[in-house]
Design a protein around this motif. Structure first.
Motif, PDB file in Angstrom:
ATOM      1  N   PRO A 272       0.840  -1.194   0.000  1.00 65.17           N
ATOM      2  CA  PRO A 272       0.000   0.000   0.000  1.00 65.17           C
ATOM      3  C   PRO A 272       0.879   1.251   0.000  1.00 65.17           C
ATOM      4  CG  PRO A 272      -0.796  -1.589   1.612  1.00 65.17           C
ATOM      5  CD  PRO A 272       0.565  -2.061   1.161  1.00 65.17           C
TER       6      PRO A 272
ATOM      7  N   TYR B 222       1.329   5.549   0.086  1.00 64.09           N
ATOM      8  CA  TYR B 222       0.695   6.723   0.688  1.00 64.09           C
ATOM      9  C   TYR B 222       1.339   7.957   0.075  1.00 64.09           C
ATOM     10  CZ  TYR B 222      -0.952   3.093   3.764  1.00 64.09           C
ATOM     11  OH  TYR B 222      -1.528   1.939   4.236  1.00 64.09           O
TER      12      TYR B 222
ATOM     13  N   PHE C 297       5.855   4.055   1.443  1.00 64.85           N
ATOM     14  CA  PHE C 297       5.149   2.810   1.727  1.00 64.85           C
ATOM     15  C   PHE C 297       5.753   2.198   2.978  1.00 64.85           C
ATOM     16  CE2 PHE C 297       8.668   1.608  -1.014  1.00 64.85           C
ATOM     17  CZ  PHE C 297       9.155   0.423  -0.465  1.00 64.85           C
TER      18      PHE C 297
ATOM     19  N   GLU D 288      -4.269  -2.203  -2.164  1.00 62.70           N
ATOM     20  CA  GLU D 288      -5.298  -1.431  -1.464  1.00 62.70           C
ATOM     21  C   GLU D 288      -4.867  -1.111  -0.032  1.00 62.70           C
ATOM     22  OE1 GLU D 288      -9.673  -2.392  -2.300  1.00 62.70           O
ATOM     23  OE2 GLU D 288      -8.665  -4.302  -2.665  1.00 62.70           O
ATOM     24  N   HIS D 289      -5.216   0.091   0.423  1.00 63.49           N
ATOM     25  CA  HIS D 289      -4.837   0.526   1.764  1.00 63.49           C
ATOM     26  C   HIS D 289      -5.439  -0.348   2.853  1.00 63.49           C
ATOM     27  CE1 HIS D 289      -3.825   4.911   0.371  1.00 63.49           C
ATOM     28  NE2 HIS D 289      -2.998   4.000  -0.100  1.00 63.49           N
TER      29      HIS D 289
ATOM     30  N   ASN E   4      -3.034  -2.454   4.962  1.00 60.43           N
ATOM     31  CA  ASN E   4      -2.082  -1.948   5.954  1.00 60.43           C
ATOM     32  C   ASN E   4      -2.636  -0.704   6.620  1.00 60.43           C
ATOM     33  OD1 ASN E   4       0.105  -1.521   7.582  1.00 60.43           O
ATOM     34  ND2 ASN E   4       1.616  -1.358   5.941  1.00 60.43           N
ATOM     35  N   GLN E   5      -3.561  -0.928   7.545  1.00 60.77           N
ATOM     36  CA  GLN E   5      -4.047   0.166   8.385  1.00 60.77           C
ATOM     37  C   GLN E   5      -2.985   0.365   9.463  1.00 60.77           C
ATOM     38  OE1 GLN E   5      -6.901   2.084   8.788  1.00 60.77           O
ATOM     39  NE2 GLN E   5      -8.197   1.378   7.102  1.00 60.77           N
TER      40      GLN E   5
ATOM     41  N   HIS F 155      -7.856   4.577   9.584  1.00 62.32           N
ATOM     42  CA  HIS F 155      -8.026   5.405   8.401  1.00 62.32           C
ATOM     43  C   HIS F 155      -9.396   5.095   7.801  1.00 62.32           C
ATOM     44  CE1 HIS F 155      -3.751   5.947   8.864  1.00 62.32           C
ATOM     45  NE2 HIS F 155      -3.507   4.675   8.620  1.00 62.32           N
TER      46      HIS F 155
END
Length: 326
Positions: free
Chosen positions: A175, A177, A208, A264-265, A268-269, A285
């Motif tokens: 994921p 960012y 990432f 997809e995010h 990895n929250q 998130h």
């Protein structure tokens, strides 16, 4: 199939043995520590997951494994590769998960110790943090793809979905960012010297988190990425001024940022351990969740034990075998 057994007494005994026994502090060759299961590691139907094991984060690693098994539609297809720098942990894993398919791989701390520079947190300086850089060497060559996971997370979705990520021509997937301030991961010296900052020329680098990655080990071996990462660590050690401050993350960003297959995010929250501020709490998130990651200085097991948990630590607690059996 019984995947989990109560192990409070065994966990406590194992912790004492590992800490106190001189024999368990010795470092045998890799082959001597590897443990094989009846199922061949080369079985093409397997999902390969790599996690580090050490005394300090053992409770988190066990919770991570538990969460994966609990949410996998086919737990018997998951093969775990445990990276260790100390012995004595294999028996605990086998007793906790009797049917688990796994191997234990010894990572020699001396292989990387001279390359490690001081960081903002001492925990980031531990040699085992760098074992992920050497998985292509440690794991069997027949293992051409692996999911690397940190020890401070739990998976709340079927791991096969992450395994099935399309990497395209990329070597790793994670994921990304892209809204994060990428410049903060390197020093002023780095950005002011084109010999260093020029590495990102022609790339669109995004941050990432290296705690959740899908890695094509075949491409990694072919293009020699371990040596590329080591080279940046050598530059950090030999430069008059440091080029980064955050342990094992920046070398990964230097090599891969801008060349990452996006995932997809939900997978990895991260940041649930706070932002290097003791006692800080984070919210999830926005969006769906498949993996919760307590990256940062605050770990859920420590906060739960101290009776000062953050609200989201309650989502980790159901996978804490030690806490549930005490």
């Amino acid at each position: 199939m019984v995947w989990v057994m109560t192990f409070s007494w065994f966990f406590s005994a194992a912790m004492v043995m590992v800490v106190l026994s001189p024999s368990l502090q010795s470092f045998p060759p890799a082959e001597a520590i590897r443990s094989s299961h009846k199922s061949s590691v080369c079985d093409p139907s397997l999902v390969h997951v790599a996690i580090t094991l050490d005394v300090e984060y053992l409770r988190g690693s066990i919770a991570a494994v538990h969460s994966i098994l609990q949410h996998s539609k086919c737990p018997e297809s998951v093969f775990f590769h445990f990276l260790v720098s100390e012995t004595g942990l294999e028996t605990l894993v086998r007793s906790t998960f009797p049917q688990l398919k796994f191997k234990v791989y010894y990572f020699d701390p001396e292989r990387v110790r001279s390359l490690i520079s001081s960081s903002v947190r001492q925990a980031l300086e531990q040699p085992l943090n760098y074992a992920r850089n050497y998985m292509a060497d440690l794991l069997e060559t027949c293992v051409t793809r692996v999911i690397y996971l940190d020890s401070d997370l739990v998976v709340v979705d079927d791991i096969w979905k992450l395994w099935n990520t399309n990497l395209g021509k990329k070597t790793i997937g994670a994921p990304e960012y892209c809204h994060a301030n990428f410049t903060k991961y390197f020093t002023q010296q780095f950005w002011s010297d084109s010999r260093f900052s020029g590495v990102f020329s022609g790339r669109s680098p995004c941050y990432f988190n290296t705690g959740v990655m899908v890695i094509d080990l075949g491409k990694w071996r072919r293009f020699g990425f371990t040596r590329r990462i080591e080279r940046w660590m050598e530059i950090q050690k030999t430069s008059v001024n440091r080029i980064y401050e955050l342990g094992s993350l920046p070398p990964f960003l230097l090599v891969f940022a801008g060349h990452v297959a996006p995932i997809e995010h939900r997978w990895n929250q991260h940041g649930l351990g706070g932002d290097n501020v003791r006692g800080s709490c984070r919210d999830l998130h926005p969006g769906p969740v498949s993996l919760l990651h307590w990256s940062g200085s605050g770990k859920p097991w420590l906060r739960l034990d101290s009776k000062q948990p953050c609200p989201l630590d309650s989502l980790w607690a159901p996978f804490d075998l030690y806490g549930h059996s005490s």
